[in-house]
Every structure is written in C-alpha cells, then in structure tokens.
Design a protein around this motif. Structure first.
Motif, PDB file in Angstrom:
ATOM      1  N   GLU A  88      -2.074   8.179   4.478  1.00  0.00           N
ATOM      2  CA  GLU A  88      -1.957   7.755   3.079  1.00  0.00           C
ATOM      3  C   GLU A  88      -1.189   8.813   2.292  1.00  0.00           C
ATOM      4  O   GLU A  88      -1.418  10.024   2.469  1.00  0.00           O
ATOM      5  CB  GLU A  88      -3.335   7.537   2.467  1.00  0.00           C
ATOM      6  CG  GLU A  88      -3.265   6.990   1.047  1.00  0.00           C
ATOM      7  CD  GLU A  88      -4.619   6.505   0.547  1.00  0.00           C
ATOM      8  OE1 GLU A  88      -4.624   5.695  -0.402  1.00  0.00           O
ATOM      9  OE2 GLU A  88      -5.642   6.931   1.087  1.00  0.00           O
TER      10      GLU A  88
ATOM     11  N   SER B 298       0.843  -1.199   0.000  1.00  0.00           N
ATOM     12  CA  SER B 298       0.000   0.000   0.000  1.00  0.00           C
ATOM     13  C   SER B 298       0.877   1.246   0.000  1.00  0.00           C
ATOM     14  O   SER B 298       2.090   1.169   0.190  1.00  0.00           O
ATOM     15  CB  SER B 298      -0.911   0.022   1.232  1.00  0.00           C
ATOM     16  OG  SER B 298      -0.185   0.429   2.369  1.00  0.00           O
TER      17      SER B 298
ATOM     18  N   LYS C  84       0.325   3.485   2.294  1.00  0.00           N
ATOM     19  CA  LYS C  84      -0.062   3.983   3.615  1.00  0.00           C
ATOM     20  C   LYS C  84       1.002   3.616   4.647  1.00  0.00           C
ATOM     21  O   LYS C  84       1.746   2.652   4.469  1.00  0.00           O
ATOM     22  CB  LYS C  84      -1.404   3.370   4.051  1.00  0.00           C
ATOM     23  CG  LYS C  84      -2.570   3.758   3.154  1.00  0.00           C
ATOM     24  CD  LYS C  84      -3.830   3.033   3.597  1.00  0.00           C
ATOM     25  CE  LYS C  84      -4.984   3.351   2.652  1.00  0.00           C
ATOM     26  NZ  LYS C  84      -6.148   2.492   2.927  1.00  0.00           N
TER      27      LYS C  84
END
Length: 352
Positions: free
Chosen positions: A47, A27, A29
């Motif tokens: 994020e 991700s 994030k």
C-alpha cells in the motif's frame, strides 16, 4: 522543460526475484509476484503510504509465480489471476488469501497472461488468456471448470515455439474478440476468436517479448510488438491488405531487449517501453493525415510516426514488469531483476 519527466517516487528492495506487478483497481495498493530463493512462489500486496510502500499481505505458494492480471475480474471482487512455473493457472481472492479457481493450464511455464471482460473493459464474458513455453495459447472462462474455451496450439509432431507474450483486443461488442501472441522466433500471430481462425501473421526477425493493443474495448486500432535487439513495431490495424497485411512503423530503443510495452489507460496514443538495460522510454504515436491510400484500386493502410518523449534509467537490470495506474494518470509501478519494486510519477502527460 515542457516534455514529460519520469521521476522515481519510491524504491523498495525485496528479498526475492520479482517478475510482475499490477495496481489493484480503485485503490492505492499494488501486487507483486515472484519467486523466493528456495523456489516457491510469493504474492505480495503493498500500500502506498506517503513516501513508502507498506507490505499489507504476503501469500505463499508451492510454485513460483511468473505473471498476473486483474483484467478478467469484476471491480467488486478484484480477483487476481496468476500463471506459475509449472503451468498452473490460479485465480486468487487476495482478501481471503486463497485461490477461487485452479487449472493445470499448460505443461510448462506460463510466460504471459492477459484478461478481458472484467473491470468494465471489453464487451462479453470475462476471459483469461495464457501463453506458455509449451507453444500453446489458451483462453479460459473461470465460470467453466476444466477445459479452455479456445486453444491455439501447433499440431502434434510439429515444431513448438516458445510463446513469450499474449494480448486481448477488438472486444468492442460481445461477439467479437481477437487474441495476439508473440513467439521466440519472431512470429506474431493474430487469432479471431469468433471465427476460430488465424487472421494474420508476420515475422519480426527477433524474438517477440511484448505485444499490446492500444485498447481492448474498441475496434482494433493499433498493436505494438517489442522484440530482442532493441526494436519495436507499431501496426495500424484499421486496414488489412490481403497480401501485405497491416501498415507499420519500426523504431529502435534502449540499445537492448525491449521487454515490455504498456499503453497509458487515459491516453491510448501514449505508451512506455521497458529495456534490458534498466531503462524506460516514453513514446507518443501521431496519426498520418490520411490512414488509407489507394494503389491499383486496392486499399492500403498508412502508418503514422513516433514521437520520442522521454527516457529514464532506473535500474542496472531489465525492467521485467510495469503497470500504469488505471485510476491516477501518470502513476506507474515497475519491477526489475535487481529485486526492487518502484513507484514512478510521469509528469505533464495532460499537455500531450
């Protein structure tokens, strides 16, 4: 200009003391853990969004968080294990914002946490490793409620040293697994979990702030230990001499405490150290022509050399948490005691 450069991409000030940060695997994030002014814990998920970090979720807890890891979780669940100031170990489902596992792991603060067997890294069961001020180092299997699967603690009545850092390694087959712990008096201890015995120990004369194997999922290759007084040591773990232990090379850096050492996931010979003066140093380990030598019919290890690649001062306060992105080579998240989370880009790593 062929050397790697360390570039600050994003700086985000926070309203709490932050102790650790980790990228969420697969991700864009990252997670930060820390302590609010009123003494409660906070776990934030951010994020990456172009030139800024956006807060996605905030999870609060009655106790301040000290450290966390994804390393014992599967890539599907991505559960986050945390250690707090009261010695509690928790595993969080960060999507549902609730813990899936809790244990009163230690009697005092959990200073350090690590994991293995998750994220497709390391053979065998997923396990969590914790080290605490109470002097104990414990191994946990979250599939088993209650007691730890292993506990390395001083005997009753003996002097208990503060354990500052822990690391898993040597997990190249399901039967093998090694734990390394660093203590405030300069001790470094290596425990073999298969034989449940102390495999090796040494004293580095200064408190050991960080330890890390260059890879968890291979036969033991290298270990880096960072200490107070601006020093760190790299041990070659392929050859252990019965009396002299492992060959090592020592280096001075930062002119202050070397808080952490983190190896690059994409290249095990490149690592970053973080300093008490808010600085980062990038290093590369070069192997010797021959890693062993024969002296009096005994095999000794031969240490390599260290190449100083780059440094950058990003803060006025110690950089207390740092994580390389497992998915994007050269992307780094770090946190420091100036209550700031930063995203850095390290360039030209593919040329090393």
């Amino acid at each position: 200009m062929d050397k790697p450069q360390i570039i600050t991409h994003i700086e985000k000030p926070l309203n709490f003391t932050v102790y650790d940060c980790k990228w969420i695997p697969r991700s864009a994030k990252l997670v930060t853990v820390g302590s609010l002014p009123r003494g409660t814990g906070v776990l934030n998920i951010y994020e990456l969004d172009h030139q800024e970090l956006k807060l996605v979720r905030e999870i609060c807890s009655p106790q301040s968080f000290k450290c966390g890891t994804f390393a014992a979780s599967s890539l599907q669940s991505r559960h986050f294990a945390t250690g707090d100031f009261k010695g509690k170990l928790q595993v969080w489902d960060i999507e549902a914002a609730k813990p899936t596992y809790e244990s009163k792991a230690h009697t005092e603060i959990i200073n350090a946490i690590d994991g293995v067997g998750g994220l497709g890294i390391g053979e065998g069961a997923p396990e969590i490793l914790t080290g605490s001020r109470d002097g104990a180092v414990k191994v946990w299997d979250v599939r088993q409620k209650g007691d730890p699967v292993a506990c390395m603690a001083p005997e009753e009545g003996t002097d208990r040293r503060d354990c500052w850092c822990v690391a898993f390694g040597d997990s190249y087959v399901a039967e093998e697994r090694t734990v390394c712990a660093g203590y405030d008096n300069g001790d470094v201890k290596m425990f073999d979990l298969r034989t449940m015995a102390l495999r090796w120990e040494t004293n580095l004369k200064n408190g050991v702030c960080g330890v890390e194997f260059d890879r968890k999922d291979i036969r033991m290759n290298k270990l880096v230990a960072s200490t107070l007084e601006g020093k760190f040591h790299v041990f070659d773990l392929r050859t252990q001499h019965p009396k002299e232990g492992f060959a090592s090379v020592q280096e001075k850096a930062h002119k202050s405490t070397v808080w952490l050492v983190k190896h690059m996931p994409q290249n095990r010979d490149v690592f970053m150290t973080t300093g008490g003066s808010g600085s980062l140093c990038l290093w590369k380990y070069d192997y010797p022509a021959k890693r062993t030598k024969e002296v009096n019919n005994e095999t000794h290890g031969v240490a390599g050399t260290l190449q100083y690649l780059q440094n950058s001062t990003i803060s006025t306060q110690p950089v207390c948490g740092m994580d390389w992105s497992p998915d994007k080579a050269g992307l780094v998240a770090c946190v420091s005691f100036d209550q700031t989370v930063r995203v850095l880009i390290v360039t030209k790593l593919n040329r090393l």
